[in-house]
Design a protein around this motif. Structure first.
Motif, short mmCIF file in Angstrom:
data_model
loop_
_atom_site.label_atom_id
_atom_site.label_comp_id
_atom_site.label_asym_id
_atom_site.label_seq_id
_atom_site.Cartn_x
_atom_site.Cartn_y
_atom_site.Cartn_z
N ARG A 15 41.37 76.46 59.08
CA ARG A 15 42.42 77.31 59.62
C ARG A 15 43.71 77.14 58.83
N LEU A 16 44.05 75.89 58.49
CA LEU A 16 45.25 75.64 57.69
C LEU A 16 45.14 76.27 56.31
N ARG A 17 43.97 76.18 55.70
CA ARG A 17 43.77 76.82 54.39
C ARG A 17 43.94 78.33 54.51
N SER A 18 43.37 78.91 55.56
CA SER A 18 43.48 80.36 55.77
C SER A 18 44.94 80.78 55.97
N ILE A 19 45.69 80.01 56.73
CA ILE A 19 47.11 80.31 56.96
C ILE A 19 47.88 80.25 55.64
N LEU A 79 48.94 74.80 47.34
CA LEU A 79 48.99 73.50 48.00
C LEU A 79 50.24 72.73 47.58
N SER A 80 50.56 72.76 46.30
CA SER A 80 51.72 72.00 45.82
C SER A 80 53.02 72.55 46.39
N ASP A 81 53.11 73.87 46.54
CA ASP A 81 54.31 74.48 47.12
C ASP A 81 54.49 74.04 48.57
N VAL A 82 53.41 74.07 49.35
CA VAL A 82 53.47 73.66 50.76
C VAL A 82 53.75 72.17 50.87
N ALA A 83 53.15 71.37 49.99
CA ALA A 83 53.39 69.93 50.01
C ALA A 83 54.87 69.63 49.77
N GLU A 84 55.43 70.25 48.77
CA GLU A 84 56.85 70.02 48.46
C GLU A 84 57.76 70.48 49.60
N ALA A 85 57.50 71.67 50.13
CA ALA A 85 58.36 72.23 51.19
C ALA A 85 58.24 71.46 52.51
N SER A 86 57.05 70.92 52.81
CA SER A 86 56.84 70.23 54.08
C SER A 86 57.12 68.73 54.01
N GLY A 87 57.21 68.18 52.78
CA GLY A 87 57.42 66.75 52.63
C GLY A 87 56.14 65.94 52.73
N LEU A 88 54.99 66.62 52.75
CA LEU A 88 53.69 65.94 52.81
C LEU A 88 53.13 65.80 51.41
N SER A 89 52.23 64.85 51.21
CA SER A 89 51.65 64.67 49.88
C SER A 89 50.56 65.71 49.64
N LEU A 90 50.37 66.02 48.37
CA LEU A 90 49.36 66.98 47.97
C LEU A 90 47.97 66.50 48.36
N SER A 91 47.71 65.21 48.21
CA SER A 91 46.38 64.69 48.55
C SER A 91 46.11 64.77 50.04
N VAL A 92 47.12 64.51 50.88
CA VAL A 92 46.94 64.62 52.33
C VAL A 92 46.59 66.06 52.69
N LEU A 93 47.35 67.01 52.15
CA LEU A 93 47.06 68.43 52.47
C LEU A 93 45.68 68.83 52.01
N SER A 94 45.29 68.42 50.81
CA SER A 94 43.97 68.76 50.31
C SER A 94 42.87 68.18 51.18
N ARG A 95 43.01 66.90 51.56
CA ARG A 95 41.99 66.25 52.40
C ARG A 95 41.92 66.90 53.79
N VAL A 96 43.06 67.31 54.34
CA VAL A 96 43.06 67.98 55.65
C VAL A 96 42.36 69.33 55.54
N GLU A 97 42.73 70.13 54.53
CA GLU A 97 42.13 71.47 54.39
C GLU A 97 40.62 71.42 54.14
N THR A 98 40.14 70.39 53.45
CA THR A 98 38.71 70.28 53.16
C THR A 98 37.94 69.57 54.27
N GLY A 99 38.65 69.10 55.31
CA GLY A 99 37.99 68.46 56.43
C GLY A 99 37.69 66.98 56.22
N HIS A 100 38.21 66.39 55.15
CA HIS A 100 37.99 64.97 54.90
C HIS A 100 38.98 64.07 55.64
N ARG A 101 39.95 64.69 56.32
CA ARG A 101 40.90 63.93 57.13
C ARG A 101 41.27 64.77 58.35
N HIS A 102 41.25 64.14 59.53
CA HIS A 102 41.73 64.80 60.73
C HIS A 102 43.23 64.54 60.83
N PRO A 103 44.04 65.60 60.86
CA PRO A 103 45.49 65.39 60.85
C PRO A 103 46.03 64.99 62.21
#
Length: 191
Positions: free
Chosen positions: A15-19, A27-51
């Motif tokens: 759902r986050l990837r779709s949004i 991913l890098s634009d959202v990471a920078e704007a939200s203050g989250l790391s690129l790896s966290v966002l990638s792992r969340v979008e691919t389902g490897h981490r529950h946020p």
């Protein structure tokens, strides 16, 4: 963990990837704007981490959506509380606010950069700018509308509307098919 909870958690990443993709953001634009790391966002979008909330709250702020839109809260039975954004064929995101195909319909549009292409069709349109600057072409007129400004026109006149100078614009759009028009009951003027 019960099956319903596991299903909700499994749906968050896609759902986050779709949004993000609907908003044409990297991913890098959202990471920078939200203050989250690129790896966290990638792992969340691919389902490897529950946020947790430490990830979901910054993303909800960045995407300007409610948390329940990200986690897919169970329906309450009131469709007004669970609006479904869609990618619009002309570009941007559209959120239908009504479900009355034969009467005046209301939409919220978030329009990104796109090339002007005049169209005409039966109906009558009203636009209200919520945020950003809207460029409106109607016939020979080329207008710029700011937040709080409105426009109305017969949709059989060739027209186009979109953001001015490439920055996104957010509007409310009312459309009456077959020439249906709104009937004002009260005209109020501030003196």
């Amino acid at each position: 963990m019960d099956g319903e909870t596991a299903e909700i958690l499994a749906g968050i990443g896609p759902r986050l990837r779709s949004i993000r993709e609907a908003r044409r953001r990297s991913l890098s634009d959202v990471a920078e704007a939200s203050g989250l790391s690129l790896s966290v966002l990638s792992r969340v979008e691919t389902g490897h981490r529950h946020p947790g909330l430490d990830v979901l709250i910054p993303l909800a702020r960045e995407y300007r959506i409610a948390l329940d839109a990200i986690i897919a809260a169970p329906p309450t039975g009131d469709p007004r509380l669970h609006l479904e954004p869609r990618q619009h064929r002309g570009g941007g995101v559209i959120v239908p606010l009504t479900r009355y195909p034969a009467r005046v319909q209301a939409f919220k549009h978030i329009l990104g950069p796109r090339e002007p292409r005049l169209v005409s069709h039966p109906g009558y349109a009203w636009l209200y700018v919520l945020a950003g600057a809207l460029r409106l072409l109607v016939g020979d007129d080329d207008l710029t509308l700011s937040p709080g400004e409105t426009a109305e026109f017969d949709a059989t006149t060739p027209h186009w509307f979109g953001p001015l100078k490439g920055s996104p614009v957010e509007i409310l759009h009312l459309f009456g098919p077959h020439g249906g028009q709104a009937v004002p009951r009260l005209e109020h003027r501030v003196i």
